[in-house]
Write a protein that holds these residues in place. Structure first.
Motif, PDB file in Angstrom:
ATOM      1  N   GLY A 260      40.326  43.674  37.335  1.00 46.59           N
ATOM      2  CA  GLY A 260      39.248  43.135  38.147  1.00 46.59           C
ATOM      3  C   GLY A 260      37.880  43.570  37.677  1.00 46.59           C
ATOM      4  N   PRO A 261      36.881  43.366  38.507  1.00 46.88           N
ATOM      5  CA  PRO A 261      35.489  43.624  38.101  1.00 46.88           C
ATOM      6  C   PRO A 261      35.079  45.086  38.135  1.00 46.88           C
ATOM      7  CG  PRO A 261      35.552  42.823  40.358  1.00 46.88           C
ATOM      8  CD  PRO A 261      36.961  42.760  39.855  1.00 46.88           C
ATOM      9  N   HIS A 262      35.842  45.947  38.816  1.00 44.14           N
ATOM     10  CA  HIS A 262      35.426  47.343  38.980  1.00 44.14           C
ATOM     11  C   HIS A 262      36.046  48.203  37.878  1.00 44.14           C
ATOM     12  CE1 HIS A 262      33.752  46.055  42.727  1.00 44.14           C
ATOM     13  NE2 HIS A 262      34.927  45.693  43.190  1.00 44.14           N
ATOM     14  N   THR A 276      43.089  37.064  38.939  1.00 44.01           N
ATOM     15  CA  THR A 276      43.358  36.088  40.005  1.00 44.01           C
ATOM     16  C   THR A 276      44.855  35.876  40.183  1.00 44.01           C
ATOM     17  OG1 THR A 276      41.281  34.957  39.501  1.00 44.01           O
ATOM     18  CG2 THR A 276      42.901  33.760  40.818  1.00 44.01           C
ATOM     19  N   GLN A 328      39.311  41.770  51.529  1.00 43.87           N
ATOM     20  CA  GLN A 328      38.574  42.040  50.295  1.00 43.87           C
ATOM     21  C   GLN A 328      38.698  40.880  49.305  1.00 43.87           C
ATOM     22  OE1 GLN A 328      40.106  45.518  48.354  1.00 43.87           O
ATOM     23  NE2 GLN A 328      42.008  44.558  47.703  1.00 43.87           N
ATOM     24  N   ALA A 329      39.856  40.218  49.290  1.00 47.05           N
ATOM     25  CA  ALA A 329      40.024  39.083  48.389  1.00 47.05           C
ATOM     26  C   ALA A 329      39.096  37.930  48.788  1.00 47.05           C
ATOM     27  CB  ALA A 329      41.478  38.621  48.395  1.00 47.05           C
ATOM     28  N   ARG A 330      38.951  37.697  50.074  1.00 52.31           N
ATOM     29  CA  ARG A 330      38.096  36.597  50.547  1.00 52.31           C
ATOM     30  C   ARG A 330      36.617  36.910  50.395  1.00 52.31           C
ATOM     31  NH1 ARG A 330      41.132  34.507  56.123  1.00 52.31           N
ATOM     32  NH2 ARG A 330      42.998  33.660  55.070  1.00 52.31           N
ATOM     33  N   GLU A 331      36.273  38.200  50.393  1.00 50.77           N
ATOM     34  CA  GLU A 331      34.864  38.589  50.286  1.00 50.77           C
ATOM     35  C   GLU A 331      34.436  38.896  48.856  1.00 50.77           C
ATOM     36  OE1 GLU A 331      32.633  38.541  52.709  1.00 50.77           O
ATOM     37  OE2 GLU A 331      34.161  37.780  54.093  1.00 50.77           O
ATOM     38  N   GLY A 332      35.321  38.648  47.885  1.00 47.02           N
ATOM     39  CA  GLY A 332      34.947  38.872  46.502  1.00 47.02           C
ATOM     40  C   GLY A 332      35.018  40.324  46.067  1.00 47.02           C
ATOM     41  N   LEU A 333      35.950  41.090  46.641  1.00 47.78           N
ATOM     42  CA  LEU A 333      36.207  42.490  46.269  1.00 47.78           C
ATOM     43  C   LEU A 333      34.986  43.395  46.425  1.00 47.78           C
ATOM     44  CD1 LEU A 333      38.352  41.931  43.046  1.00 47.78           C
ATOM     45  CD2 LEU A 333      39.136  42.227  45.395  1.00 47.78           C
ATOM     46  N   PRO A 334      34.424  43.487  47.627  1.00 45.28           N
ATOM     47  CA  PRO A 334      33.327  44.450  47.837  1.00 45.28           C
ATOM     48  C   PRO A 334      33.817  45.881  47.647  1.00 45.28           C
ATOM     49  CG  PRO A 334      34.084  43.558  49.938  1.00 45.28           C
ATOM     50  CD  PRO A 334      34.769  42.767  48.875  1.00 45.28           C
ATOM     51  N   GLU A 335      32.944  46.718  47.119  1.00 42.08           N
ATOM     52  CA  GLU A 335      33.356  48.066  46.716  1.00 42.08           C
ATOM     53  C   GLU A 335      33.960  48.878  47.855  1.00 42.08           C
ATOM     54  OE1 GLU A 335      30.611  46.598  45.981  1.00 42.08           O
ATOM     55  OE2 GLU A 335      30.323  46.655  43.804  1.00 42.08           O
TER      56      GLU A 335
END
Length: 367
Positions: A260-262, A276, A328-335
């Protein structure tokens, strides 16, 4: 033949021979468990704030300094160094629990043998450092390796000599050795510029240490003696199948986060698996896990089995985990949600550990 379940254990004269675990050990054991959970949170903070390379070196923070230099590294260096400092706290707590455990089960003699092994390990580590450093070899790695080997040798010696509660001695040594190994793995993560697989292994190992410290807490309150099954055979089998589902859920969760992005640093790009697709794969064993735990919980309460209360705790933890995962999946993986998800995973695994330990009980003297 009908499935038999062992009756509750009764008090015997051998109870007086059990080692006494005083209040300091009980408090430190809880602090050790909490510290193992907290370091997962601080490790997640390092990754989620992009501070994974806040300290560019290991074990130093910079080539010239053990501590971060704010003017050069900014807040990222402070966050990374704080997590390294937390490793020291975890290690000291693990050491304190170990020494008090050895003192309780074997007295001063067992403690002193462990201390002498430690002295020998430090001497061997320093020798390895000064021998390898002039040749440009990873001297700190050799030092850490020598210390770890001395810990493993000391652990074998202690377990062989402990006449009582070897289970607790083993668990205490596993935590200390695990913390030391984790420090080395953390160093490898920095040296390899946050390789996704090493970072994932680092997290999974921390989660296992949470489970081991939870197991220590449970076993510390249980009497010693042969353990026999306290639930029907089918229930025990289904419980272990549930463990496989939990392991699969965590495994795919680690892979998903690793893709993922993190990544832990703005300059580290993850180009491995498709995050995804993995997010969906991660959810499948998660839903299977939830169904299995629900079935176990209902069965346990209907049959009034020993693990029923902890199965309720496990079911609640998994329900919250699913809710946070979907959110978190619906919110775009906020930290913040990703961090909560990481910590809850460790607590879920700890609750499952307690459930497994409650599948058996100490056999009574008249059984």
């Amino acid at each position: 033949m009908p499935d038999t379940i062992a009756p509750p254990a009764s008090s015997t004269r051998s109870d007086r021979l059990q080692p006494v675990f005083g209040r300091p050990l009980r408090v430190l054991a809880w602090l050790s468990f909490l510290a193992e959970v907290i370091i997962i949170g601080t490790g997640g903070a390092v990754r989620l704030t992009g501070s994974g390379l806040g300290c560019s070196e290991w074990p130093l923070c910079t080539p010239e300094s053990l501590v971060p230099i704010y003017e050069v590294q900014g807040v990222h260096g402070i966050i990374e160094f704080a997590n390294r400092t937390m490793t020291g706290v975890v290690g000291l707590l693990a050491l304190a629990v170990l020494l008090l455990t050895l003192g309780a089960v074997g007295g001063r003699a067992l403690v002193m043998r462990a201390v002498w092994f430690a002295v020998g390990g430090i001497a061997a580590g320093l020798a390895a450092y000064f021998i390898t450093d002039p040749f440009g070899l990873p001297a700190f790695g050799f030092l850490s390796g020598a210390l770890l080997v001395s810990v493993l040798v000391a652990a074998v010696d202690s377990v062989r000599r402990a006449e009582r509660r070897r289970d607790l001695v083993v668990l205490a040594w596993i935590v200390l050795a695990g913390v030391m190994a984790q420090a080395v793995v953390g160093g490898l993560a920095v040296i390899t510029d946050l390789n996704a697989f090493i970072v994932g292994f680092h997290y999974a190992s921390s989660l296992l240490l949470v489970c081991v410290t939870a197991a220590y807490l449970v076993r510390m309150h249980d009497p010693a003696g042969p353990r026999v099954r306290a639930v029907p055979r089918w229930f025990a089998i289904l419980s272990h199948v549930t463990g496989l589902a939990l392991a699969a859920t965590i495994f795919f969760g680690v892979l998903t986060t690793g893709s993922g992005p993190h990544s832990g640093d703005a300059n580290v790009i993850r180009d491995g698996f498709d995050a995804t697709v993995l997010a969906h794969v991660h959810s499948w064993p998660g839903y299977i896990l939830a169904a299995l735990v629900a079935a176990l919980m209902v069965s346990a309460w209907m049959l009034r089995l020993e693990p029923r209360r902890w199965l309720l705790v496990l079911a609640i933890a998994i329900a919250v985990q699913i809710a946070v995962g979907v959110w978190q999946a619906r919110e775009g993986l906020p930290e913040i949600l990703v961090g909560i998800h990481m910590v809850l995973a460790s607590l879920t695994a700890a609750a499952y550990t307690v459930v497994v330990l409650r599948l058996k009980r100490v056999r009574s003297a008249d059984a």
